[in-house]
Design a protein around this motif. Structure first.
Motif, PDB file in Angstrom:
ATOM      1  N   UNK A 141      78.274  53.199 -40.648  1.00  0.00           N
ATOM      2  CA  UNK A 141      78.639  52.948 -42.259  1.00  0.00           C
ATOM      3  C   UNK A 141      79.748  54.139 -43.077  1.00  0.00           C
ATOM      4  N   UNK A 142      80.401  53.688 -43.762  1.00  0.00           N
ATOM      5  CA  UNK A 142      81.494  54.243 -44.838  1.00  0.00           C
ATOM      6  C   UNK A 142      80.980  55.039 -44.914  1.00  0.00           C
ATOM      7  N   UNK A 143      81.297  55.987 -45.901  1.00  0.00           N
ATOM      8  CA  UNK A 143      80.194  56.983 -47.732  1.00  0.00           C
ATOM      9  C   UNK A 143      80.732  55.695 -48.741  1.00  0.00           C
ATOM     10  N   UNK A 144      80.979  55.704 -49.736  1.00  0.00           N
ATOM     11  CA  UNK A 144      80.760  54.937 -51.221  1.00  0.00           C
ATOM     12  C   UNK A 144      80.462  56.426 -51.814  1.00  0.00           C
ATOM     13  N   UNK A 145      81.538  56.230 -52.999  1.00  0.00           N
ATOM     14  CA  UNK A 145      81.739  56.842 -54.120  1.00  0.00           C
ATOM     15  C   UNK A 145      81.741  56.807 -55.259  1.00  0.00           C
ATOM     16  N   UNK A 146      80.502  57.295 -55.529  1.00  0.00           N
ATOM     17  CA  UNK A 146      79.590  56.097 -56.634  1.00  0.00           C
ATOM     18  C   UNK A 146      80.417  56.808 -58.103  1.00  0.00           C
ATOM     19  N   UNK A 151      93.956  51.304 -30.327  1.00  0.00           N
ATOM     20  CA  UNK A 151      91.655  50.975 -30.178  1.00  0.00           C
ATOM     21  C   UNK A 151      92.079  49.642 -29.778  1.00  0.00           C
ATOM     22  N   UNK A 152      90.744  49.370 -29.235  1.00  0.00           N
ATOM     23  CA  UNK A 152      90.590  48.213 -28.529  1.00  0.00           C
ATOM     24  C   UNK A 152      89.802  47.063 -30.021  1.00  0.00           C
ATOM     25  N   UNK A 153      90.511  46.043 -29.567  1.00  0.00           N
ATOM     26  CA  UNK A 153      90.221  44.920 -30.709  1.00  0.00           C
ATOM     27  C   UNK A 153      88.516  45.088 -30.904  1.00  0.00           C
ATOM     28  N   UNK A 154      87.700  44.905 -30.085  1.00  0.00           N
ATOM     29  CA  UNK A 154      86.251  45.234 -30.837  1.00  0.00           C
ATOM     30  C   UNK A 154      86.152  46.922 -31.610  1.00  0.00           C
ATOM     31  N   UNK A 155      87.110  47.552 -31.259  1.00  0.00           N
ATOM     32  CA  UNK A 155      86.298  48.659 -32.371  1.00  0.00           C
ATOM     33  C   UNK A 155      86.561  48.829 -33.527  1.00  0.00           C
ATOM     34  N   UNK A 156      88.216  48.267 -33.137  1.00  0.00           N
ATOM     35  CA  UNK A 156      88.891  48.340 -34.300  1.00  0.00           C
ATOM     36  C   UNK A 156      88.665  47.344 -35.613  1.00  0.00           C
ATOM     37  N   UNK A 157      87.610  45.691 -34.644  1.00  0.00           N
ATOM     38  CA  UNK A 157      86.747  45.256 -36.007  1.00  0.00           C
ATOM     39  C   UNK A 157      85.567  45.919 -36.308  1.00  0.00           C
ATOM     40  N   UNK A 158      85.214  46.675 -35.904  1.00  0.00           N
ATOM     41  CA  UNK A 158      84.110  47.277 -36.606  1.00  0.00           C
ATOM     42  C   UNK A 158      84.331  48.218 -37.350  1.00  0.00           C
ATOM     43  N   UNK A 159      85.253  48.668 -37.050  1.00  0.00           N
ATOM     44  CA  UNK A 159      84.925  50.051 -38.143  1.00  0.00           C
ATOM     45  C   UNK A 159      85.924  49.024 -39.086  1.00  0.00           C
ATOM     46  N   UNK A 160      86.839  47.820 -38.729  1.00  0.00           N
ATOM     47  CA  UNK A 160      87.571  47.126 -40.530  1.00  0.00           C
ATOM     48  C   UNK A 160      86.358  46.741 -41.103  1.00  0.00           C
ATOM     49  N   UNK A 161      84.803  46.327 -40.031  1.00  0.00           N
ATOM     50  CA  UNK A 161      83.748  46.404 -41.362  1.00  0.00           C
ATOM     51  C   UNK A 161      83.183  46.723 -42.008  1.00  0.00           C
ATOM     52  N   UNK A 162      83.082  48.069 -41.510  1.00  0.00           N
ATOM     53  CA  UNK A 162      83.292  49.256 -41.643  1.00  0.00           C
ATOM     54  C   UNK A 162      83.128  49.527 -43.217  1.00  0.00           C
ATOM     55  N   UNK A 163      84.327  49.773 -43.244  1.00  0.00           N
ATOM     56  CA  UNK A 163      85.434  49.867 -44.463  1.00  0.00           C
ATOM     57  C   UNK A 163      85.283  48.970 -45.666  1.00  0.00           C
ATOM     58  N   UNK A 164      85.388  48.373 -45.114  1.00  0.00           N
ATOM     59  CA  UNK A 164      85.496  46.808 -46.060  1.00  0.00           C
ATOM     60  C   UNK A 164      84.292  46.355 -46.808  1.00  0.00           C
TER      61      UNK A 164
END
Ligand code: KG4
Ligand code: ZN
Length: 355
Positions: free
Chosen positions: A205-210, A248-261
């Motif tokens: 979970x990445x932060x959201x600036x409301x 980073x490993x592709x799995x970690x890249x994917x998880x972080x990319x999804x959280x950011x997106x």
């Protein structure tokens, strides 16, 4: 033909685009020479390289656009061109070219705001009979590109009231910067989308600036959070902090990319829907390169369906920079009687609207 045939030129950033647009909506041709491959090794756009590439490609792109449309200069009613905002050197190539064409062929010249083009892409169709609903006023438009992120209200054609905008980075800029931090190729937006689609692990979970109840956006805190989370993940995988080649490993890249997106999409969609309700919008329009993002399109489609507000998102190729969107806006301005002089100048910081 009932409306004007406009030849439009877009060269504000890193795509050389020339299009022929009929009636302000039907694409007769739309040719784009992308410089992505040229800038990718640098990880970003080099302004002088971009300007020289426009100079190299603008004539072949024009020739292809005229040939594709099966038109000749006798059919063309006006020349439209992006006058800003964008990179000065890039804009100057397109503007100078448009002026020369208007002068030589004795056609009226119309200057267009690039951001207005992103909004007017919602009126474009590939064939005259393509069954696309027309955006109804009042509407709320979210424009999310590499350089801009804002929400405007339109009560009629060519009039904009700014509802909110980014106070720091643009959404596309955040995608590009975080893509680089993740070790993904340039541009970051499509690469993050592709990586996120592969994610299978638990969400980060990445932060959201409301920013309270405003319609403003902020993405710099998210970028800082991403930098911190990515540094921790790299340490976790035993990667050296100072070697960008160690990925980073592709799995970690994917998880972080999804959280950011997810964080970017959540804020963009939530504020757009809130704005649409507040102004009583009869339609919502989405434009700009980030509007090509599949997660953003899916989220807004679901939200708008739930609220029963028609949503118009151009196909991805019309969200990123192209000449047709400039042609759609130029046609409206042409029909409203607007003409630019041959002293038309580039406006690198041209705003679209005021609050
Ligand atoms: O509108 P555009 O083509 O150029 C500007 O006017 O800036 O937008 C380019 C931006 C880049 O930041 C790029 O990473 C982003 O749009 N972009 C995307 C996607 N495709 C392009 N961002 C997220 N997901 C995508 N699929
Ligand atoms: Zn753009």
């Amino acid at each position: 033909m009932s409306g004007p045939l406009v030849l439009a030129i877009e060269s504000s950033c890193d795509e050389t685009g020339v299009a022929l647009v009929e009636d302000g909506c039907t694409i007769r041709s739309n040719v784009v020479a992308s410089q992505v491959a040229l800038h990718a090794p640098m990880g970003g756009i080099v302004p002088e390289v971009a300007a020289r590439a426009h100079l190299r490609w603008v004539v072949p792109v024009l020739e292809a656009a005229i040939a594709d449309a099966g038109a000749d200069w006798g059919d063309i009613d006006a020349v439209g061109v992006t006058r800003g905002p964008g990179l000065a050197g890039s804009l100057l190539v397109g503007i100078n070219f448009a002026k020369t064409l208007a002068f030589v062929h004795d056609k009226p010249l119309v200057g267009v705001n690039h951001l207005e083009g992103h909004v007017y892409a919602a009126w474009l169709r590939d064939t005259p009979d393509q069954a696309l609903p027309e955006p109804l006023f009042p509407l709320v438009a979210l424009v999310v590109s590499g350089g801009h992120t804002f929400l405007v209200e339109m009560r009629d054609h060519l009039t904009y009231r700014l509802l909110g905008q980014t106070v720091d980075d643009a959404a596309g800029e955040a995608f590009d910067k975080v893509g680089r931090l993740l070790g993904l190729p340039y541009p970051g937006g499509p690469a993050i989308q592709a990586a996120a689609a592969r994610a299978t692990g638990a969400d980060v979970i990445f932060p959201r600036a409301w920013l309270g109840e405003t319609y403003d956006f902020s993405f710099s805190g998210l970028k800082t959070a991403a930098r911190r989370v990515i540094a921790t993940a790299r340490a976790d995988e035993g990667l050296p902090a100072d070697d960008p080649e160690a990925r980073l490993s592709p799995e970690r890249q994917a998880t972080l990319a999804r959280g950011f997106q997810e964080s970017v999409v959540d804020v963009l969609a939530t504020k757009t829907m809130r704005a649409a309700r507040a102004v009583g919008a009869r339609s919502i329009v989405l434009g700009g390169g980030v509007a090509a993002n599949a997660a953003l399109r899916a989220r807004l489609t679901a939200d708008a369906e739930r609220r029963r507000i028609p949503l118009l998102i151009p196909r991805p190729g019309l969200c990123t920079d192209n000449g047709a969107m400039i042609g759609a806006a130029a046609a409206r301005r042409f029909e409203a009687g607007e003409r630019a002089g041959l002293d038309l100048d580039a406006r690198p910081s041209l705003p679209l609207a005021r609050a």
